[in-house]
Design an enzyme around this catalytic site. Structure first.
Site, mmCIF file in Angstrom:
data_model
loop_
_atom_site.group_PDB
_atom_site.id
_atom_site.type_symbol
_atom_site.label_atom_id
_atom_site.label_comp_id
_atom_site.label_asym_id
_atom_site.label_seq_id
_atom_site.Cartn_x
_atom_site.Cartn_y
_atom_site.Cartn_z
ATOM 1 N N HIS A 226 15.535 -28.008 -3.930
ATOM 2 C CA HIS A 226 14.778 -26.700 -3.175
ATOM 3 C C HIS A 226 15.355 -26.667 -2.004
ATOM 4 O O HIS A 226 15.055 -27.230 -0.781
ATOM 5 C CB HIS A 226 13.262 -27.141 -3.090
ATOM 6 C CG HIS A 226 12.314 -26.047 -2.611
ATOM 7 N ND1 HIS A 226 11.693 -25.791 -3.349
ATOM 8 C CD2 HIS A 226 12.491 -25.256 -1.464
ATOM 9 C CE1 HIS A 226 10.866 -24.452 -2.990
ATOM 10 N NE2 HIS A 226 11.164 -24.233 -1.761
ATOM 11 N N HIS B 143 16.933 -23.187 0.668
ATOM 12 C CA HIS B 143 17.112 -21.638 0.507
ATOM 13 C C HIS B 143 18.514 -21.275 0.961
ATOM 14 O O HIS B 143 18.844 -21.976 2.208
ATOM 15 C CB HIS B 143 16.003 -21.074 1.026
ATOM 16 C CG HIS B 143 14.637 -21.191 0.394
ATOM 17 N ND1 HIS B 143 14.122 -20.124 -0.386
ATOM 18 C CD2 HIS B 143 13.815 -22.247 0.477
ATOM 19 C CE1 HIS B 143 13.006 -20.202 -0.581
ATOM 20 N NE2 HIS B 143 12.643 -21.579 -0.520
ATOM 21 N N ASP C 129 19.230 -18.584 2.666
ATOM 22 C CA ASP C 129 19.037 -17.843 3.814
ATOM 23 C C ASP C 129 18.128 -18.865 4.915
ATOM 24 O O ASP C 129 18.176 -18.015 6.046
ATOM 25 C CB ASP C 129 18.364 -16.689 3.642
ATOM 26 C CG ASP C 129 16.833 -16.710 2.851
ATOM 27 O OD1 ASP C 129 16.754 -17.777 2.399
ATOM 28 O OD2 ASP C 129 16.176 -15.661 2.658
ATOM 29 N N GLY D 151 8.242 -16.210 -0.940
ATOM 30 C CA GLY D 151 7.603 -15.330 -0.193
ATOM 31 C C GLY D 151 6.173 -15.620 0.040
ATOM 32 O O GLY D 151 5.951 -16.858 -0.348
ATOM 33 N N HIS E 91 7.357 -21.269 -6.506
ATOM 34 C CA HIS E 91 6.704 -21.630 -5.184
ATOM 35 C C HIS E 91 5.190 -21.752 -5.514
ATOM 36 O O HIS E 91 4.680 -20.834 -5.795
ATOM 37 C CB HIS E 91 7.130 -20.595 -4.126
ATOM 38 C CG HIS E 91 8.389 -20.977 -3.607
ATOM 39 N ND1 HIS E 91 9.549 -20.756 -3.969
ATOM 40 C CD2 HIS E 91 8.601 -21.641 -2.327
ATOM 41 C CE1 HIS E 91 10.553 -21.079 -3.205
ATOM 42 N NE2 HIS E 91 9.776 -21.544 -1.920
ATOM 43 N N GLU F 169 1.653 -24.336 -1.753
ATOM 44 C CA GLU F 169 2.147 -24.645 -0.358
ATOM 45 C C GLU F 169 1.489 -23.912 0.605
ATOM 46 O O GLU F 169 0.566 -24.679 1.377
ATOM 47 C CB GLU F 169 3.741 -24.085 -0.071
ATOM 48 C CG GLU F 169 4.277 -24.233 1.251
ATOM 49 C CD GLU F 169 5.742 -23.402 1.339
ATOM 50 O OE1 GLU F 169 6.306 -23.696 2.345
ATOM 51 O OE2 GLU F 169 5.943 -22.592 0.647
ATOM 52 N N ASP G 27 13.997 -27.677 1.943
ATOM 53 C CA ASP G 27 13.666 -26.315 2.070
ATOM 54 C C ASP G 27 14.409 -25.208 2.873
ATOM 55 O O ASP G 27 15.327 -24.562 2.356
ATOM 56 C CB ASP G 27 12.135 -26.248 2.805
ATOM 57 C CG ASP G 27 11.430 -24.949 2.529
ATOM 58 O OD1 ASP G 27 11.781 -24.269 1.414
ATOM 59 O OD2 ASP G 27 10.354 -24.705 2.874
#
Length: 371
Positions: A25, A27, A29, A186, A213, A216, A313
């Site tokens: 996991h 990302h 970006d 998102g 996702h 969370e 993350d």
């Protein structure tokens, strides 16, 4: 305990950074080097909050530590803005792989949303190809530096948008050309997986792996929808599955817990939880249990037999690395090397790879932890 993400902490006399790791996991970006953000922004004439790399790193860390996922996500406006060209995507992906390799990762999955990278004329296909080119350049650079690493793409759709079926078809089209799975990401609260049922139906018909996702920013209903509507094979974070557990008594060091039906299903089916300890603190995902890492239900879930994995993350926003996350957990819960190995074995078993490839990963982890 404060640990520099570039430090090399020891556990039982062994360098944690040198241990073989699996990252599920992470990302794209959320993994840029601050200096790269500045250089890419300068190249396209874009203003960023700080012109000094160290100060920009401080800015990301400060803005991300709000206790709100919504506020946390706003920092991505800066990173995605410099990832709108093929050259920008290629460079970021290459450095992503190099940074993973330097952290001891031998297999990683990078998640990112192509639909967020079209502002300067790229097509969805152009964007995926640019990231794949960068990944392969990074793998080659890592090999030249003495590191063996493989990285696959998790093609991601934004859950508040309406392009998920299109993105699902994009992911399947790139199967065998870098894409290993699909995700939705998102703003989670108010945007359940059920909103994207058509995409998930298509992915299921194509036997294409899915992680979602869930658990969370939203709770048990979000997890339930990820499993039922999304047919998720893994849960992105999933930390709030602990809301379906009730601690009924404690006797000495023993804790007695009752399971709700959802928690029991996730535990008994060994559905992997992609837990990200530092991020979970920053976004308020564990607010129901406390505000320190020692309050994180990670250890409870681990002791109860859930398939827990450790992840970063967003290494930029959390100013972290997989080595740092493992060191923080070891400090908070008095874990030893056997525990850290268990987390890597869980992640290897959960990777979106063939059985043969997962078995090879498991063997590499076993060798690395016993040397």
């Amino acid at each position: 305990m404060a640990i520099d993400p570039h430090a090399d902490p020891k556990l039982q006399g062994v360098s944690i950074r040198s241990l073989p790791k699996v990252s599920l996991h992470d990302h794209l970006d959320g993994a840029l080097r601050p200096a790269t953000v500045i250089e890419l922004a300068d190249a396209i004439g874009l203003d960023v909050p700080e012109q000094n790399a160290a100060e920009l790193g401080d800015w990301f860390a400060e803005k991300s530590d709000s206790g709100s996922l919504v506020e946390y996500l706003k920092t991505f406006d800066v990173t995605t803005s410099v990832m709108q060209t093929a050259d920008g995507l290629r460079r970021v992906a290459k450095e992503f792989v190099e940074d993973l390799a330097a952290d001891g990762v031998i297999y990683g999955e990078v998640r990112w949303a192509p639909e967020q990278h079209l502002a300067r004329g790229l097509s969805l296909e152009d964007a995926v190809e640019a990231v794949q080119d960068g990944i392969e350049e990074g793998e080659d650079a890592a090999e030249a530096a003495g590191h063996d690493i493989r990285v696959g793409q998790l093609i991601t759709a934004m859950r508040h948008a309406d392009r998920s079926l299109e993105i699902a078809k994009l992911a399947v089209a790139f199967r065998g050309r870098g894409a290993v799975g699909f995700d939705i990401a998102g703003a989670e609260d108010g945007f359940p997986a059920s909103n994207h049922r058509a995409a998930f139906d298509y992915l299921a018909s194509e036997f294409f792996p899915v992680t979602v996702h869930a658990g969370e920013a939203a709770g048990l209903d979000s997890i339930r929808s990820a499993l039922i509507d999304g047919r998720a094979l893994r849960l992105g974070h999933g930390v709030r599955i602990a809301e379906d557990l009730e601690v009924v008594s404690q006797k000495g060091e023993e804790t007695f817990v009752t399971f709700g039906d959802l928690a029991r299903w996730v535990r008994d089916r060994e559905i992997p939880l992609e837990l990200s300890p530092s991020s979970n603190l920053q976004t308020g995902a564990i607010a129901a249990w406390g505000s320190e890492l020692a309050d994180h239900p990670f250890d409870l879930l681990y002791q109860l037999g859930f398939s827990v994995t450790v992840n970063v993350d967003n290494r930029l926003m959390s100013r972290t690395s997989l080595t740092r996350e493992l060191a923080l957990l070891a400090d908070a819960f008095e874990y030893g090397l056997d525990d850290l190995e268990a987390f890597q074995l869980n992640a290897a078993a959960a990777a979106f790879l063939s059985v043969e490839e997962r078995e090879e990963l498991i063997e590499l982890i076993g060798d690395g932890f016993t040397r």
